[in-house]
Design an enzyme around this catalytic site. Structure first.
Site, PDB file in Angstrom:
ATOM      1  N   ARG A  35       0.858  -1.178   0.000  1.00 47.34           N
ATOM      2  CA  ARG A  35       0.000   0.000   0.000  1.00 47.34           C
ATOM      3  C   ARG A  35       0.898   1.233   0.000  1.00 47.34           C
ATOM      4  O   ARG A  35       2.106   1.134   0.126  1.00 47.34           O
ATOM      5  CB  ARG A  35      -1.042  -0.014   1.124  1.00 47.34           C
ATOM      6  CG  ARG A  35      -0.695  -0.667   2.395  1.00 47.34           C
ATOM      7  CD  ARG A  35       0.435  -0.023   3.172  1.00 47.34           C
ATOM      8  NE  ARG A  35       0.206   1.410   3.313  1.00 47.34           N
ATOM      9  CZ  ARG A  35       1.140   2.305   3.566  1.00 47.34           C
ATOM     10  NH1 ARG A  35       2.404   1.945   3.701  1.00 47.34           N
ATOM     11  NH2 ARG A  35       0.865   3.570   3.682  1.00 47.34           N
ATOM     12  N   GLY A  36       0.233   2.404  -0.175  1.00 47.42           N
ATOM     13  CA  GLY A  36       1.012   3.618  -0.365  1.00 47.42           C
ATOM     14  C   GLY A  36       1.110   3.857  -1.867  1.00 47.42           C
ATOM     15  O   GLY A  36       1.493   2.946  -2.626  1.00 47.42           O
TER      16      GLY A  36
ATOM     17  N   ASP B 260      -2.084  10.756  -2.376  1.00 47.07           N
ATOM     18  CA  ASP B 260      -2.467   9.677  -3.292  1.00 47.07           C
ATOM     19  C   ASP B 260      -2.808  10.207  -4.672  1.00 47.07           C
ATOM     20  O   ASP B 260      -2.712   9.494  -5.673  1.00 47.07           O
ATOM     21  CB  ASP B 260      -3.652   8.890  -2.726  1.00 47.07           C
ATOM     22  CG  ASP B 260      -3.157   7.893  -1.695  1.00 47.07           C
ATOM     23  OD1 ASP B 260      -2.876   8.321  -0.560  1.00 47.07           O
ATOM     24  OD2 ASP B 260      -2.982   6.723  -2.053  1.00 47.07           O
TER      25      ASP B 260
HETATM   26  O1  MRU Z   1      -4.480   3.187   2.152  1.00 48.98           O
HETATM   27  P1  MRU Z   1      -3.006   3.413   2.014  1.00 48.98           P
HETATM   28  O2  MRU Z   1      -2.213   2.897   3.166  1.00 48.98           O
HETATM   29  O3  MRU Z   1      -2.496   2.951   0.676  1.00 48.98           O
HETATM   30  O4  MRU Z   1      -2.870   4.998   2.032  1.00 48.98           O
HETATM   31  C1  MRU Z   1      -1.596   5.564   1.916  1.00 48.98           C
HETATM   32  C2  MRU Z   1      -1.591   7.050   2.018  1.00 48.98           C
HETATM   33  O5  MRU Z   1      -2.620   7.680   2.132  1.00 48.98           O
HETATM   34  C3  MRU Z   1      -0.266   7.712   1.874  1.00 48.98           C
HETATM   35  O6  MRU Z   1      -0.237   8.900   2.615  1.00 48.98           O
HETATM   36  C4  MRU Z   1      -0.021   8.055   0.392  1.00 48.98           C
HETATM   37  O7  MRU Z   1      -0.253   6.942  -0.420  1.00 48.98           O
HETATM   38  C5  MRU Z   1       1.338   8.542   0.159  1.00 48.98           C
HETATM   39  S1  MRU Z   1       2.540   7.274   0.397  1.00 48.98           S
HETATM   40  C6  MRU Z   1       4.045   7.914   0.006  1.00 48.98           C
END
Ligand code: MRU
Length: 348
Positions: free
Chosen positions: A51-52, A238
């Site tokens: 994720r991220g 995102d």
């Molecule tokens: O649901 P996730 O854990 O994928 O969400 C991740 C985030 O919101 C992060 O802040 C974003 O992807 C930036 S990661 C460098």
């Protein structure tokens, strides 16, 4: 420049498979999954193994290599059409992080030009996407750290570190760099309900790299700022719309509102692969809704009153007017509400 340590790698190509650190199990267990089918990578993205936004993009790029290899084995004449279904599956895995479709488009462009067996050129491109992401993070680390002029404490949200990227991290990359330069005295991390990316992942990464971190419940952020001493909130993204509105983990918006109220600066750190020039503003960003059970349960155990419903948006949108700086590898946009992010892209 000597970069500060970052020891964690969540996404790696090993031999002929994609190796993912299963982030659902951290920090208690460090287990890796070896995936050799694109559908398995799509499921891993959907189910939060990886994720991220940038890490999702890198994983999807390697998944295209897996898809092309299988398609070529099945049909050397029709492999390009054969892998369409896998590409669609990957694109649909998560809707908000634009890095996913950005990486798929880059891989598709290489696939369209490939002559003969596409496996080699696609693997080269996936490796390039991965390496460019780490380089971008290091550059953003320097640019973002330079904005923190006076030594202060910072607050971050969700996980934006090596786990969420190809390596080093976006907001966490800025925090690593500024901490190493003595500009950050302490890091506070919001726990980030319901997946606890702050508690499970950010805290783990910072502890691995020797950076002192204090966790707080998400609802404590405003009260923390009220105590004084927080100079900046530093978060990732995102998807960034052309006008500078930013979609990020749910809770980012309320943190930005609190930051403005308390005179705390708000920094968003993201590579240009997170900018979506085709999305004019935040109202057109698709916001992922995740299953209600993620809120109603904790570690598989029910924690809410039986019969209660749950509203579980995974992201929110922070308007550009609440953001003091957007840091990308191509440069910094101060007050993005007045200078569009699109201008930065146009210059690049
Ligand atoms: O649901 P996730 O854990 O994928 O969400 C991740 C985030 O919101 C992060 O802040 C974003 O992807 C930036 S990661 C460098």
């Amino acid at each position: 420049m000597n970069h500060p340590p970052d020891t964690v790698r969540a996404v790696e190509w090993r031999g002929s498979a994609l190796r993912l650190l299963d982030q659902r199990l951290l920090p208690r267990h460090q287990e890796f999954l070896e995936l050799d089918r694109p559908a398995a990578v799509a499921a891993a993205i959907r189910d939060m193994v990886v994720r991220g936004a940038p890490a999702i993009g890198v994983a999807a790029a390697y998944a295209v290599v897996l898809a092309a290899r299988r398609a070529w084995q099945r049909s050397p004449a029709g492999w390009r059409g054969e892998m369409e279904r896998d590409l669609e599956l990957l694109a649909a895995a998560r809707p908000t992080a634009v890095n996913l479709c950005w990486a798929l488009k880059r891989m598709e462009a290489v696939a369209d030009r490939a002559e003969g067996d596409p496996g080699g050129v696609l693997l080269e491109e996936a490796r390039r996407i991965h390496a460019e992401d780490v380089d971008a993070n290091r550059r953003m680390g320097e640019l973002g750290a330079a904005l923190i002029e006076e030594r202060c404490a910072v607050l971050t949200h969700c996980n934006t570190g090596s786990l969420a990227t190809g390596g080093f991290g976006t907001a966490l990359g800025v925090i690593r760099t500024a901490y190493a330069a003595g500009r950050i005295g302490h890091v506070y991390a919001g726990e980030t309900r319901p997946w606890l990316q702050g508690a499970r992942l950010t805290a783990w990464e910072l502890v691995q790299d020797g950076i002192p971190v204090t966790l707080l419940a998400d609802g404590a952020a405003a009260w923390l700022m009220r105590q004084g001493g927080i100079g900046w909130v530093v978060v990732g993204a995102d998807r960034i719309a052309a006008n500078g509105d930013v979609a990020n983990k749910i809770g980012t918006y309320s943190t930005a509102v609190s930051a403005r109220h308390h005179g705390v600066k708000f920094m968003v750190v993201a590579p240009t692969s997170t900018i979506d020039p085709l999305t004019p503003d935040g109202s057109s960003i698709p916001i992922e809704q995740r299953p209600g059970r993620e809120l109603l349960e904790l570690g598989g155990e029910p924690v809410a009153a039986q019969g209660a419903a749950a509203w579980n948006p995974s992201f929110d949108v922070t308007p550009a007017s609440l953001i003091d700086a957007i840091v990308t590898e191509r440069g910094v946009v101060l007050n993005p509400a007045t200078r569009g992010v699109a201008e930065l892209i146009a210059e690049g």
